[in-house]
Design a protein around this motif. Structure first.
Motif, short mmCIF file in Angstrom:
data_model
loop_
_atom_site.label_atom_id
_atom_site.label_comp_id
_atom_site.label_asym_id
_atom_site.label_seq_id
_atom_site.Cartn_x
_atom_site.Cartn_y
_atom_site.Cartn_z
N ALA A 188 0.83 -1.20 0.00
CA ALA A 188 0.00 0.00 0.00
C ALA A 188 0.87 1.26 0.00
O ALA A 188 0.54 2.25 -0.62
N GLY A 189 2.00 1.19 0.70
CA GLY A 189 2.92 2.33 0.77
C GLY A 189 2.45 3.40 1.76
O GLY A 189 1.28 3.48 2.09
N VAL A 211 3.35 -8.80 7.85
CA VAL A 211 3.46 -10.26 7.92
C VAL A 211 4.93 -10.62 7.68
O VAL A 211 5.67 -9.82 7.12
N HIS A 217 -1.82 -6.68 -1.94
CA HIS A 217 -3.06 -5.94 -1.75
C HIS A 217 -4.00 -6.05 -2.95
O HIS A 217 -5.21 -6.13 -2.82
N CYS A 236 -10.76 -1.71 2.93
CA CYS A 236 -9.60 -1.61 3.82
C CYS A 236 -10.01 -1.99 5.25
O CYS A 236 -9.27 -2.65 5.96
N CYS A 293 -9.79 -5.55 6.93
CA CYS A 293 -8.54 -6.06 7.49
C CYS A 293 -7.86 -5.09 8.45
O CYS A 293 -7.09 -5.51 9.30
N HIS A 294 -8.11 -3.81 8.30
CA HIS A 294 -7.39 -2.82 9.13
C HIS A 294 -8.26 -2.14 10.16
O HIS A 294 -7.77 -1.31 10.92
C1 HEC Z 1 -7.34 -8.87 2.91
C2 HEC Z 1 -6.85 -7.99 3.93
C3 HEC Z 1 -6.40 -6.60 3.57
C4 HEC Z 1 -7.09 -5.61 2.90
C5 HEC Z 1 -8.47 -5.70 2.28
C6 HEC Z 1 -6.25 -4.44 2.92
N1 HEC Z 1 -5.07 -4.71 3.56
FE1 HEC Z 1 -3.55 -3.43 3.96
N2 HEC Z 1 -2.43 -4.94 4.75
C7 HEC Z 1 -2.86 -6.25 4.88
C8 HEC Z 1 -1.74 -7.08 5.32
C9 HEC Z 1 -1.78 -8.58 5.58
C10 HEC Z 1 -0.63 -6.21 5.45
C11 HEC Z 1 0.80 -6.58 5.82
C12 HEC Z 1 1.54 -6.78 4.50
C13 HEC Z 1 2.99 -7.06 4.58
O1 HEC Z 1 3.60 -7.11 5.65
O2 HEC Z 1 3.58 -7.24 3.48
C14 HEC Z 1 -1.11 -4.87 5.10
C15 HEC Z 1 -0.32 -3.73 5.11
C16 HEC Z 1 -0.80 -2.44 4.85
C17 HEC Z 1 -0.02 -1.22 4.99
C18 HEC Z 1 1.43 -1.11 5.45
C19 HEC Z 1 2.41 -1.79 4.59
C20 HEC Z 1 2.29 -1.51 3.10
O3 HEC Z 1 1.67 -2.32 2.41
O4 HEC Z 1 2.79 -0.49 2.61
C21 HEC Z 1 -0.84 -0.18 4.62
C22 HEC Z 1 -0.47 1.29 4.60
C23 HEC Z 1 -2.12 -0.75 4.24
N3 HEC Z 1 -2.05 -2.12 4.39
C24 HEC Z 1 -3.20 -0.02 3.78
C25 HEC Z 1 -4.34 -0.58 3.20
C26 HEC Z 1 -5.38 0.19 2.53
C27 HEC Z 1 -5.36 1.70 2.34
C28 HEC Z 1 -6.32 -0.71 2.11
C29 HEC Z 1 -7.59 -0.44 1.31
C30 HEC Z 1 -7.40 0.23 0.02
C31 HEC Z 1 -5.89 -2.03 2.54
N4 HEC Z 1 -4.68 -1.91 3.19
C32 HEC Z 1 -6.59 -3.22 2.34
C33 HEC Z 1 -4.13 -6.72 4.66
C34 HEC Z 1 -5.12 -6.03 3.98
#
Ligand code: HEC
Ligand code: HEC
Ligand code: HEC
Ligand code: HEC
Ligand code: HEC
Length: 181
Positions: A70-71, A113, A121, A131, A134-135
């Motif tokens: 996601a960054g 993770v 993502h 989002c 999961c968050h």
């Molecule tokens: C299915 C579950 C899931 C969904 C839906 C999801 N995420 Fe995540 N997200 C995760 C997981 C698992 C991690 C840890 C990933 C890793 O360590 O590589 C993470 C990590 C992140 C991070 C920090 C690390 C990175 O990826 O840069 C951000 C910011 C983030 N998510 C934002 C979002 C946003 C904004 C959305 C919606 C547009 C979203 N996520 C949707 C599961 C999810």
């Protein structure tokens, strides 16, 4: 072996064993709690306030729709707004310092993770998951925190649930190599 057996039967030794088990459980619980709590961040960035202003998640985390990560927003994105906002607070002073020194803000990861897990993502967002699924609800938190432990059981539970009517997809979503290198 006999000596060990006798010592295990000794009530004091057994008590010690129970104490040890309790210590291990306590440490584990503390570890789990720690992984779920919000860490200290270099700037107390209030998600609730910014999300409440109507700023989209993807404005600051655009990678979530495009690929694995996601960054996090670079300070230039923060400054784009905060340069215009006259308000001065200790937290915004810190932001101004990072910008002035041209130093990246050392945010501490929260949602993470292990390296041996492939998470992406994109397919999740493409499948229409929010989002929040999961968050958690970011309108309620200041510093980001994990609403759940992101372990294998959590991934698999949802994969089984989402693919329960499609055996081919189920096979794919629970296959070890889908999530592990
Ligand atoms: C299915 C579950 C899931 C969904 C839906 C999801 N995420 Fe995540 N997200 C995760 C997981 C698992 C991690 C840890 C990933 C890793 O360590 O590589 C993470 C990590 C992140 C991070 C920090 C690390 C990175 O990826 O840069 C951000 C910011 C983030 N998510 C934002 C979002 C946003 C904004 C959305 C919606 C547009 C979203 N996520 C949707 C599961 C999810
Ligand atoms: C789209 C515009 C916008 C962006 C982008 C933005 N902010 Fe804000 N931010 C605001 C507004 C508006 C407020 C509320 C100011 C007020 O209370 O008057 C605010 C408030 C804050 C506050 C609380 C101020 C205080 O101490 O009361 C902090 C800290 C903050 N922002 C940090 C950041 C950081 C760090 C970034 C980048 C990751 C960022 N902001 C990105 C618009 C933005
Ligand atoms: C104005 C920019 C901004 C907006 C809007 C925003 N975030 Fe964030 N997000 C940040 C910053 C800065 C961090 C790093 C600080 C922290 O972890 O609290 C962050 C951290 C996160 C993290 C933890 C990342 C990690 O490194 O583990 C998640 C998850 C997350 N945001 C999800 C969301 C979701 C979901 C939304 C929409 C509901 C959202 N964010 C909206 C700026 C933003
Ligand atoms: C809330 C539900 C949910 C959670 C939690 C979840 N996933 Fe998923 N995952 C999905 C859905 C839905 C898809 C897309 C399935 C499809 O193709 O329609 C998907 C797809 C994937 C894919 C792409 C599979 C392919 O087609 O190649 C990977 C890899 C993946 N997930 C890994 C993970 C990992 C790792 C975790 C835990 C850290 C996780 N997922 C947690 C629902 C979830
Ligand atoms: C949907 C994604 C997903 C699938 C499918 C998956 N795993 Fe995992 N696995 C994870 C995640 C996330 C972790 C890291 C978190 C944890 O330890 O629970 C993990 C951790 C592990 C670990 C380390 C456990 C530990 O305690 O540190 C092993 C070993 C493992 N997986 C083996 C497998 C095997 C074997 C399969 C196939 C039968 C499999 N995984 C399928 C997501 C997945």
């Amino acid at each position: 072996m006999k000596a060990l057996y006798t010592s295990l039967k000794h009530p004091l030794a057994r008590g010690g064993g129970i104490v040890l088990v309790l210590v291990v459980i306590t440490l584990f619980a503390a570890f789990v709690r720690q992984t779920q709590a919000s860490p200290e961040q270099p700037i107390l960035f209030p998600h609730n306030l910014h999300v409440g202003l109507g700023i989209q998640c993807l404005y600051c985390h655009p990678g979530a729709a495009r690929g694995p990560n996601a960054g996090l927003p670079a300070q230039a994105k923060c400054w784009g707004c905060h340069q215009q906002i006259a308000k001065k607070t200790p937290e915004l002073e810190k932001l101004a310092q990072y910008v002035q020194n041209n130093e990246p803000i050392p945010w501490v990861p929260v949602a993470i993770v292990p390296d041996f897990v492939k998470f992406n993502h994109r397919p999740h967002v493409a499948a229409g998951l929010n989002c929040e699924t999961c968050h958690g609800d970011m309108t309620k938190v200041k510093i980001a925190q994990n609403p759940q432990v992101m372990n294998m059981g959590w991934c698999l539970n949802c994969h089984r649930e989402k693919a329960k009517d499609d055996p081919v997809k189920l096979q794919k979503l629970i296959d070890c190599s889908t999530c592990h290198y």
